[in-house]
Design an enzyme around this catalytic site. Structure first.
Site, mmCIF file in Angstrom:
data_model
loop_
_atom_site.group_PDB
_atom_site.id
_atom_site.type_symbol
_atom_site.label_atom_id
_atom_site.label_comp_id
_atom_site.label_asym_id
_atom_site.label_seq_id
_atom_site.Cartn_x
_atom_site.Cartn_y
_atom_site.Cartn_z
ATOM 1 N N GLU A 42 0.875 -1.205 0.021
ATOM 2 C CA GLU A 42 -0.029 -0.006 -0.116
ATOM 3 C C GLU A 42 1.012 1.182 0.061
ATOM 4 O O GLU A 42 0.463 2.235 0.781
ATOM 5 C CB GLU A 42 -0.897 0.007 1.135
HETATM 6 C C1 LIG Z 1 3.201 -9.838 0.149
HETATM 7 C C2 LIG Z 1 2.659 -8.528 -1.059
HETATM 8 C C3 LIG Z 1 1.519 -8.105 -1.213
HETATM 9 C C4 LIG Z 1 1.151 -7.370 -2.058
HETATM 10 N N1 LIG Z 1 -0.003 -7.043 -2.382
HETATM 11 C C5 LIG Z 1 -0.281 -5.992 -3.490
HETATM 12 C C6 LIG Z 1 -1.612 -6.074 -4.232
HETATM 13 O O1 LIG Z 1 -2.681 -6.628 -3.534
HETATM 14 N N2 LIG Z 1 -1.710 -5.228 -5.205
HETATM 15 C C7 LIG Z 1 -0.854 -4.587 -5.699
HETATM 16 O O2 LIG Z 1 -0.868 -3.837 -6.889
HETATM 17 N N3 LIG Z 1 0.347 -4.550 -5.115
HETATM 18 C C8 LIG Z 1 0.709 -5.210 -4.156
HETATM 19 N N4 LIG Z 1 2.025 -5.482 -3.670
HETATM 20 C C9 LIG Z 1 2.942 -4.594 -3.944
HETATM 21 C C10 LIG Z 1 3.610 -3.466 -3.146
HETATM 22 O O3 LIG Z 1 2.505 -2.767 -3.072
HETATM 23 C C11 LIG Z 1 4.840 -2.845 -3.659
HETATM 24 O O4 LIG Z 1 5.879 -3.973 -3.499
HETATM 25 C C12 LIG Z 1 5.171 -1.684 -3.061
HETATM 26 O O5 LIG Z 1 4.208 -0.455 -3.531
HETATM 27 C C13 LIG Z 1 6.392 -1.290 -3.492
HETATM 28 O O6 LIG Z 1 6.653 -1.323 -4.635
HETATM 29 P P1 LIG Z 1 8.022 -2.141 -5.254
HETATM 30 O O7 LIG Z 1 8.265 -3.251 -4.559
HETATM 31 O O8 LIG Z 1 8.059 -2.123 -6.893
HETATM 32 O O9 LIG Z 1 9.335 -1.302 -4.817
HETATM 33 P P2 LIG Z 1 9.976 0.203 -5.633
HETATM 34 O O10 LIG Z 1 9.000 1.016 -6.118
HETATM 35 O O11 LIG Z 1 10.940 -0.318 -6.275
HETATM 36 O O12 LIG Z 1 10.509 0.788 -4.300
HETATM 37 C C14 LIG Z 1 11.834 0.193 -3.548
HETATM 38 C C15 LIG Z 1 12.209 1.363 -2.293
HETATM 39 O O13 LIG Z 1 12.401 2.397 -2.917
HETATM 40 C C16 LIG Z 1 11.607 3.431 -2.189
HETATM 41 N N5 LIG Z 1 11.169 4.461 -3.021
HETATM 42 C C17 LIG Z 1 10.622 4.328 -4.330
HETATM 43 N N6 LIG Z 1 10.500 5.670 -4.876
HETATM 44 C C18 LIG Z 1 10.841 6.429 -3.959
HETATM 45 C C19 LIG Z 1 10.790 7.737 -4.257
HETATM 46 N N7 LIG Z 1 10.413 8.272 -5.263
HETATM 47 N N8 LIG Z 1 11.421 8.582 -3.046
HETATM 48 C C20 LIG Z 1 11.831 7.739 -1.883
HETATM 49 N N9 LIG Z 1 11.778 6.426 -1.954
HETATM 50 C C21 LIG Z 1 11.322 5.845 -3.153
HETATM 51 C C22 LIG Z 1 10.383 2.747 -1.764
HETATM 52 O O14 LIG Z 1 9.700 3.497 -0.554
HETATM 53 C C23 LIG Z 1 11.041 1.371 -1.350
HETATM 54 O O15 LIG Z 1 11.357 1.328 -0.097
HETATM 55 C C24 LIG Z 1 2.369 -6.516 -2.528
HETATM 56 C C25 LIG Z 1 3.562 -6.813 -2.131
HETATM 57 C C26 LIG Z 1 3.805 -7.702 -1.411
HETATM 58 C C27 LIG Z 1 5.207 -8.132 -1.064
#
Ligand SMILES: Cc1cc2nc3c(=O)[nH]c(=O)nc-3n(C[C@H](O)[C@H](O)[C@H](O)COP(=O)(O)OP(=O)(O)OC[C@H]3O[C@@H](n4cnc5c(N)ncnc54)[C@H](O)[C@@H]3O)c2cc1C
Length: 590
Positions: free
Chosen positions: A435
């Site tokens: 989220e």
């Molecule tokens: C068990 C699980 C359930 C999930 N359920 C859902 C679901 O139901 N539906 C869905 O759509 N997604 C779901 N997700 C996905 C989840 O919402 C994302 O993993 C999350 O939003 C982060 O995206 P990412 O993993 O691509 O990380 P990234 O976007 O690559 O981010 C990596 C890190 O960089 C930081 N970061 C990124 N951009 C910036 C910025 N501009 N400034 C500062 N920091 C930044 C983030 O805070 C994070 O710590 C789920 C994930 C898991 C593991």
């Protein structure tokens, strides 16, 4: 195996003695008296303790399985889901027009804490359905509402949210899933979504996916994203289920916790979808679901902390190790229980003062949603929009920390799976990530929410704290209002620092955004503890049948003011150190 007992008394205290939700304070609900809400909490508490909690470990050890494209949930989940459905719990706060019970959101939140504490992975199946149904309720056409809502409110069909793709989670403008318009007004969706919670399972007859995708030829980036309803099984005009849509589960993700929830890779291969809300305004529509989901995730932080804490207290009273430094307290036994030791007390008090403050914060936030959405109070709507990243970021960070502290009380046994304490930390960990990862919540708070509507909502927040401190002018309140005023000043000083430095150097604001989110959280729990202290002093002055409960509240309030709230000074110092300490090192030097 861990135990769970619903903290009904504490929830009732917040609902009635602190928030006064009955009568005029909850628009449209004049019959929310304490007896009525207690009956609801007792029934939900029994279901949580007797049905959901025993399945928590089963879900963790068995996990979900994918065989021949079909996902099965752990043993017992299906029966438990039937009980949740039969009791009408998923639609507790949904409109009666669509089969819900029409209770306020604050009651849905209170019940949600119990279910989530008992079994987070399980509760996500109907939690996400609630969010998807809310998005359809706000943005759907009359036809869409009639088709989907009655079945989703009852959880005969469940819902999901599909944003994340392999190459984009935070930066959704990079999204590749596309939706091609068809002559009949529908769309064909193609692409892959990953990490989709409750993506598929064996507990409902259909799954309604809300999927973000781009219509070819639309605006670049996030401005070209629209939201679509994509049912797993197509729906015939008479409402019966038709053939399987072009959506399938590619695989189940192996993960650290919430094993009982099916986290799916979803493949869309020309799946039929229907636009939900306006074209290219998909993020707006999805935000209805995401904001609700963020509040739900905030609650997961609180809920896991509560469940872990309850077991840590039992263990600390039972486990005999060492002697109290001031003399034996269990002289007939070989040693004293852990709870005599100041460091164990410190640990438990950190947990307790967080949990009870967080519960009041959560329920207060939920009551703002009732006032805003249902009562049409624009100020409440603005305030909850400001507070959502604080709730999500602070409660999940501190909730996770509380589960680690609870695990620590068990020493080595906390690390051994048999005791169940590691599951609380593993399950709580995800709430800091999904989220919108907590760093992104902080970015949203400082980059967007602070300045929203000309800073009106943050000013309203400061006024609210000031008005509370002024109104709570009785002498015995000063031990609570004096530290609260000081902490609120730290928060204002941090806001001022961003205003003075953020424009010239955005890195100065964003280097301190995470600290600011926590600072805001500490002050908000301080405000809640102030309000609880006021409520308990009043109860004691008026004569209560449970003076111990209220005296203990005051002791815990004092602990929070003395041991937690002073964190705001450190956080302010970190913020005011600006961008240099954070940004000085070159990327190569890491
Ligand atoms: C068990 C699980 C359930 C999930 N359920 C859902 C679901 O139901 N539906 C869905 O759509 N997604 C779901 N997700 C996905 C989840 O919402 C994302 O993993 C999350 O939003 C982060 O995206 P990412 O993993 O691509 O990380 P990234 O976007 O690559 O981010 C990596 C890190 O960089 C930081 N970061 C990124 N951009 C910036 C910025 N501009 N400034 C500062 N920091 C930044 C983030 O805070 C994070 O710590 C789920 C994930 C898991 C593991």
């Amino acid at each position: 195996m861990p135990n769970y007992t619903a903290p009904t008394k504490d929830i009732q205290y917040v609902l009635h003695e602190v928030l006064d939700i009955s009568g005029a304070n909850t628009p449209g609900y004049s019959d929310l008296d304490a007896e009525f809400t207690e009956a609801i909490l007792d029934a939900a508490g029994a279901l949580a303790s007797d049905v959901l909690a025993p399945l928590n470990r089963v879900g963790d050890t068995e996990g979900c399985k994918l065989e021949n494209g079909v996902v099965t949930t752990p043993t017992g989940f299906k029966d438990a889901f039937a009980q949740i459905k039969d009791g009408g719990w998923p639609g507790l706060d949904m409109p009666e027009d669509f089969g819900g019970q029409g209770l306020p959101y604050v009651m849905g939140t209170a019940v949600g804490e119990l279910f989530s504490a008992a079994n987070q992975a399980f509760t996500m199946y109907h939690g996400l359905t609630h969010g998807a149904a809310s998005a359809i309720l706000v943005h759907g056409t009359d036809d869409q509402k009639a088709t989907y809502l009655p079945k989703m409110v009852s959880c005969e069909w469940t819902g999901t949210m599909n944003l994340t793709e392999p190459h984009c989670g935070t930066d959704l403008g990079l999204m590749r899933t596309k939706a091609e318009p068809q002559d009949d007004g529908s769309y064909k969706l193609s692409g892959q979504k990953i990490f989709i919670s409750s993506g598929d399972h064996d507990m409902s007859s259909n799954v309604i996916h809300l999927v973000l995708a781009k219509v070819p030829g639309g605006p670049e980036g996030i401005k070209g994203v629209s939201l679509f309803i994509v049912p797993k099984f197509n729906i015939n005009t008479d409402g019966s289920l038709g053939d399987h849509n072009g959506v399938s589960v590619g695989s189940l993700e192996e993960k650290m916790g919430i094993h009982g929830n099916s986290t799916c890779v979803m493949n869309y291969d020309g799946a039929t979808g229907y636009l939900l809300g306006d074209m290219n305004k998909g993020m707006r529509a999805m935000f209805t679901m995401m904001n609700e989901a963020r509040i739900g995730v905030a609650m997961q932080g609180l809920a896991q902390a509560e469940a872990a804490y309850q077991n840590a207290v039992l263990y600390a009273k039972d486990r005999l190790q060492g002697r109290a430094v001031t003399g034996a307290e269990n002289p007939d036994g070989p040693a004293d229980p852990l709870i005599v030791h100041p460091d164990i007390r410190r640990n438990l008090m950190d947990q307790k003062s967080f949990i009870e403050g967080a519960r009041a914060f959560m329920l207060w936030g939920a009551s703002l949603i009732d006032a805003g959405h249902k009562g049409g109070d624009a100020d409440a709507e603005g305030l909850i929009s400001l507070m959502t990243p604080v709730l999500k970021g602070f409660l999940t960070d501190k909730g996770y920390e509380a589960t680690v502290n609870a695990q620590q009380v068990f020493g080595g046994h906390g690390y051994i799976e048999e005791w169940g304490m590691s599951q609380f930390t593993r399950d709580a960990r995800i709430a800091m990530i999904y989220e919108g990862a907590n760093g992104v919540q902080a970015l949203d708070l400082v980059g967007r929410k602070l300045a929203q509507d000309g800073g009106k909502h943050v000013m309203a927040y400061f006024d609210m704290v000031k008005t509370f401190c002024k109104s709570a002018d009785a002498l015995e309140m000063q031990e609570f209002t004096t530290p609260l005023k000081a902490a609120s000043k730290d928060l204002q000083a941090a806001g001022m620092y961003f205003m003075q430095n953020g424009m010239k150097n955005p890195n100065a604001a964003l280097s301190g955004s995470y600290d600011f989110m926590h600072l805001f959280g500490y002050v908000s729990l301080g405000l809640m503890w102030g309000r609880m202290a006021q409520a308990s002093l009043k109860a004691l002055a008026n004569g209560t049948d449970d003076p111990e409960f209220h005296k203990n509240k005051l002791i815990t309030a004092r602990y929070y003011m003395a041991r937690q709230l002073p964190m705001t000074t450190t956080l302010l110092k970190r913020i005011e150190s600006g961008a240099d300490p954070v940004m000085a090192l070159s990327a190569e030097a890491f």
